[in-house]
Design an enzyme around this catalytic site. Structure first.
Site, PDB file in Angstrom:
ATOM      1  N   GLU A  15       6.855   5.797  25.766  1.00 34.83           N
ATOM      2  CA  GLU A  15       7.868   5.194  24.883  1.00 34.83           C
ATOM      3  C   GLU A  15       8.117   6.164  23.754  1.00 34.83           C
ATOM      4  O   GLU A  15       7.153   6.691  23.170  1.00 34.83           O
ATOM      5  CB  GLU A  15       7.263   3.926  24.290  1.00 34.83           C
ATOM      6  CG  GLU A  15       7.981   2.675  24.613  1.00 34.83           C
ATOM      7  CD  GLU A  15       7.344   1.527  23.868  1.00 34.83           C
ATOM      8  OE1 GLU A  15       7.353   1.522  22.637  1.00 34.83           O
ATOM      9  OE2 GLU A  15       6.815   0.656  24.551  1.00 34.83           O
ATOM     10  N   THR A  71       6.204  -2.952  14.643  1.00 31.47           N
ATOM     11  CA  THR A  71       6.373  -2.597  16.043  1.00 31.47           C
ATOM     12  C   THR A  71       7.873  -2.397  16.257  1.00 31.47           C
ATOM     13  O   THR A  71       8.654  -2.657  15.343  1.00 31.47           O
ATOM     14  CB  THR A  71       5.803  -3.709  16.967  1.00 31.47           C
ATOM     15  OG1 THR A  71       6.025  -3.338  18.330  1.00 31.47           O
ATOM     16  CG2 THR A  71       6.462  -5.060  16.716  1.00 31.47           C
ATOM     17  N   THR A  72       8.258  -1.932  17.447  1.00 32.53           N
ATOM     18  CA  THR A  72       9.685  -1.712  17.700  1.00 32.53           C
ATOM     19  C   THR A  72      10.427  -3.027  17.448  1.00 32.53           C
ATOM     20  O   THR A  72      10.053  -4.058  18.011  1.00 32.53           O
ATOM     21  CB  THR A  72       9.896  -1.279  19.168  1.00 32.53           C
ATOM     22  OG1 THR A  72       8.909  -0.289  19.475  1.00 32.53           O
ATOM     23  CG2 THR A  72      11.283  -0.711  19.377  1.00 32.53           C
ATOM     24  N   HIS A 101       0.430  -6.166  23.284  1.00 32.64           N
ATOM     25  CA  HIS A 101      -0.356  -6.928  22.307  1.00 32.64           C
ATOM     26  C   HIS A 101      -1.212  -8.033  22.928  1.00 32.64           C
ATOM     27  O   HIS A 101      -2.410  -8.131  22.654  1.00 32.64           O
ATOM     28  CB  HIS A 101       0.589  -7.519  21.241  1.00 32.64           C
ATOM     29  CG  HIS A 101      -0.130  -8.269  20.185  1.00 32.64           C
ATOM     30  ND1 HIS A 101      -0.647  -7.664  19.068  1.00 32.64           N
ATOM     31  CD2 HIS A 101      -0.487  -9.576  20.114  1.00 32.64           C
ATOM     32  CE1 HIS A 101      -1.271  -8.566  18.339  1.00 32.64           C
ATOM     33  NE2 HIS A 101      -1.187  -9.736  18.951  1.00 32.64           N
ATOM     34  N   HIS A 126       8.284  -6.848  25.538  1.00 27.54           N
ATOM     35  CA  HIS A 126       8.144  -7.128  24.113  1.00 27.54           C
ATOM     36  C   HIS A 126       7.887  -8.607  23.868  1.00 27.54           C
ATOM     37  O   HIS A 126       8.691  -9.453  24.248  1.00 27.54           O
ATOM     38  CB  HIS A 126       9.364  -6.690  23.297  1.00 27.54           C
ATOM     39  CG  HIS A 126       8.953  -6.225  21.925  1.00 27.54           C
ATOM     40  ND1 HIS A 126       8.586  -7.092  20.933  1.00 27.54           N
ATOM     41  CD2 HIS A 126       8.798  -4.983  21.410  1.00 27.54           C
ATOM     42  CE1 HIS A 126       8.235  -6.402  19.863  1.00 27.54           C
ATOM     43  NE2 HIS A 126       8.342  -5.113  20.121  1.00 27.54           N
ATOM     44  N   GLU A 143      15.093  -1.412  30.010  1.00 27.30           N
ATOM     45  CA  GLU A 143      14.065  -2.408  29.711  1.00 27.30           C
ATOM     46  C   GLU A 143      14.703  -3.455  28.814  1.00 27.30           C
ATOM     47  O   GLU A 143      15.085  -3.164  27.679  1.00 27.30           O
ATOM     48  CB  GLU A 143      12.857  -1.774  29.009  1.00 27.30           C
ATOM     49  CG  GLU A 143      11.785  -2.814  28.684  1.00 27.30           C
ATOM     50  CD  GLU A 143      10.539  -2.231  28.040  1.00 27.30           C
ATOM     51  OE1 GLU A 143      10.219  -1.051  28.285  1.00 27.30           O
ATOM     52  OE2 GLU A 143       9.895  -2.966  27.274  1.00 27.30           O
ATOM     53  N   ARG A 179       1.007   6.914  14.147  1.00 22.80           N
ATOM     54  CA  ARG A 179       0.131   5.900  13.548  1.00 22.80           C
ATOM     55  C   ARG A 179      -0.939   5.397  14.507  1.00 22.80           C
ATOM     56  O   ARG A 179      -1.953   4.867  14.093  1.00 22.80           O
ATOM     57  CB  ARG A 179       0.943   4.741  12.990  1.00 22.80           C
ATOM     58  CG  ARG A 179       1.589   3.872  14.048  1.00 22.80           C
ATOM     59  CD  ARG A 179       2.160   2.627  13.455  1.00 22.80           C
ATOM     60  NE  ARG A 179       3.339   2.882  12.654  1.00 22.80           N
ATOM     61  CZ  ARG A 179       4.306   1.974  12.455  1.00 22.80           C
ATOM     62  NH1 ARG A 179       4.191   0.774  12.972  1.00 22.80           N
ATOM     63  NH2 ARG A 179       5.366   2.260  11.738  1.00 22.80           N
ATOM     64  N   ARG A 236       4.694   7.693  18.379  1.00 26.54           N
ATOM     65  CA  ARG A 236       5.596   7.532  17.227  1.00 26.54           C
ATOM     66  C   ARG A 236       5.619   8.808  16.393  1.00 26.54           C
ATOM     67  O   ARG A 236       4.656   9.575  16.387  1.00 26.54           O
ATOM     68  CB  ARG A 236       5.130   6.359  16.351  1.00 26.54           C
ATOM     69  CG  ARG A 236       5.174   5.011  17.059  1.00 26.54           C
ATOM     70  CD  ARG A 236       4.806   3.904  16.082  1.00 26.54           C
ATOM     71  NE  ARG A 236       5.868   3.702  15.132  1.00 26.54           N
ATOM     72  CZ  ARG A 236       6.757   2.703  15.200  1.00 26.54           C
ATOM     73  NH1 ARG A 236       6.682   1.797  16.158  1.00 26.54           N
ATOM     74  NH2 ARG A 236       7.696   2.597  14.296  1.00 26.54           N
ATOM     75  N   HIS A 243      -2.483  -0.426  21.054  1.00 27.97           N
ATOM     76  CA  HIS A 243      -3.408  -1.110  20.135  1.00 27.97           C
ATOM     77  C   HIS A 243      -4.833  -0.582  20.228  1.00 27.97           C
ATOM     78  O   HIS A 243      -5.613  -0.744  19.293  1.00 27.97           O
ATOM     79  CB  HIS A 243      -3.418  -2.615  20.419  1.00 27.97           C
ATOM     80  CG  HIS A 243      -2.252  -3.342  19.822  1.00 27.97           C
ATOM     81  ND1 HIS A 243      -1.212  -2.720  19.183  1.00 27.97           N
ATOM     82  CD2 HIS A 243      -1.975  -4.675  19.755  1.00 27.97           C
ATOM     83  CE1 HIS A 243      -0.347  -3.623  18.762  1.00 27.97           C
ATOM     84  NE2 HIS A 243      -0.780  -4.818  19.104  1.00 27.97           N
TER      85      HIS A 243
HETATM   86  N1  PXP Z   1       8.359  -2.544  25.335  1.00 25.62           N
HETATM   87  C1  PXP Z   1       8.698  -1.803  24.251  1.00 25.62           C
HETATM   88  C2  PXP Z   1       9.900  -0.959  24.326  1.00 25.62           C
HETATM   89  C3  PXP Z   1       7.905  -1.826  23.083  1.00 25.62           C
HETATM   90  O1  PXP Z   1       8.268  -1.100  22.014  1.00 25.62           O
HETATM   91  C4  PXP Z   1       6.730  -2.604  23.077  1.00 25.62           C
HETATM   92  C5  PXP Z   1       5.842  -2.595  21.866  1.00 25.62           C
HETATM   93  O2  PXP Z   1       5.300  -1.339  21.699  1.00 25.62           O
HETATM   94  C6  PXP Z   1       6.419  -3.338  24.230  1.00 25.62           C
HETATM   95  C7  PXP Z   1       7.272  -3.310  25.328  1.00 25.62           C
HETATM   96  C8  PXP Z   1       5.200  -4.187  24.300  1.00 25.62           C
HETATM   97  O3  PXP Z   1       5.341  -5.243  23.416  1.00 25.62           O
HETATM   98  P1  PXP Z   1       4.110  -6.199  23.142  1.00 25.62           P
HETATM   99  O4  PXP Z   1       3.057  -5.370  22.481  1.00 25.62           O
HETATM  100  O5  PXP Z   1       4.673  -7.252  22.258  1.00 25.62           O
HETATM  101  O6  PXP Z   1       3.654  -6.711  24.465  1.00 25.62           O
END
Ligand code: PXP
Length: 242
Positions: free
Chosen positions: A70, A100-101, A214, A191, A151, A49, A45, A10
């Protein structure tokens, strides 16, 4: 005790809002490290982006803790990982239209490609984790294809609205964690985790790493990246015990 990797995508999103050079994710990574983060996570990505190639290269040079990249399994991205050699990659599915994913990687469907990518990463000394739903089939496929870690997708837990639904999602995570550990996998989770919903997940014994983005960066707007990271580490440490 579980540790925290801060996902700093972010920070790059804010930079890209003006296509300028600030705020720099490299600066954010240093602040996370100073707060005691175990690692830095970024998602390169295909559409670039937010995080770009320059960020990943500089982070690899400057991050002293773990760099977790990632990424999807598209060939150009796999080649970049081979070249930059982060300590760890987390394989995710990627759709261009998503914010997002969204879901986890389908390790059963993409078994063959997964095995290839794992082999190539291991050749470069890179650990491989797969971002998956806490389902036995996905966990077994990850283990069978030689992954080091999984994960577990906590998004369904984070989105659960009623106490019953939250309980069911936690039970799924717990069962997934147990099954992954039985299969000799290191277990990560991430996530949708926030300062408000982290406690029950942190209490699941045996989870090793959290990837959180986030919520931390949102709080950082008001208290700074270092303080926001420190506050999340404090909660994880408190609830996961020592
Ligand atoms: N894990 C993975 C695989 C993700 O794709 C993301 C989002 O990029 C996160 C964790 C982190 O998620 P959040 O931003 O909701 O904390």
């Amino acid at each position: 005790m579980a540790v925290l990797n801060v996902n700093i995508d972010h920070v790059a999103t804010v930079r890209q809002a003006r296509r300028t050079d600030e705020p720099d994710p490299v600066w954010a990574a240093a602040q996370c490290e100073l707060a005691g983060a175990n690692g830095i996570t970024v998602h390169l990505r295909q559409d670039r982006r937010h995080i770009n190639d320059r960020d990943v290269r500089l982070l690899k040079e400057t991050v002293a803790c773990k760099l977790n990249l990632e990424m999807c399994m598209a060939e150009p991205i796999v080649k970049i990982a081979e070249e930059i050699r982060p300590e760890q990659i987390t394989l995710v599915p990627e759709k261009r239209a998503e914010l997002t994913t969204e879901g986890g990687l389908d390790c059963v469907k993409y078994k063959k490609r997964l095995a290839e990518v794992v082999k190539r990463m291991h050749k470069k000394g890179i650990l491989v984790s797969t971002f998956i739903a806490p389902e036995k089939g996905q966990i077994a496929a990850s283990a069978e294809m030689g992954c080091d870690a999984v994960e577990l997708h906590t998004g369904m837990y984070a989105n659960a609205k009623t106490p019953g639904a939250i309980k069911r999602r936690l039970a799924e995570l717990e069962a997934g964690k147990e099954f992954a550990m039985d299969n000799k996998l290191v277990v990560h989770a991430g996530h949708g985790l926030t300062y408000r919903n982290i406690a029950p997940v942190a209490q699941l014994k045996g989870l090793c790493e959290f990837n959180i983005g986030h919520s931390i960066i949102a709080r950082a707007v008001f208290v700074g990246v270092r303080e926001a990271t420190a506050q999340m580490i404090e909660l994880i440490t408190k609830f996961s015990g020592s």
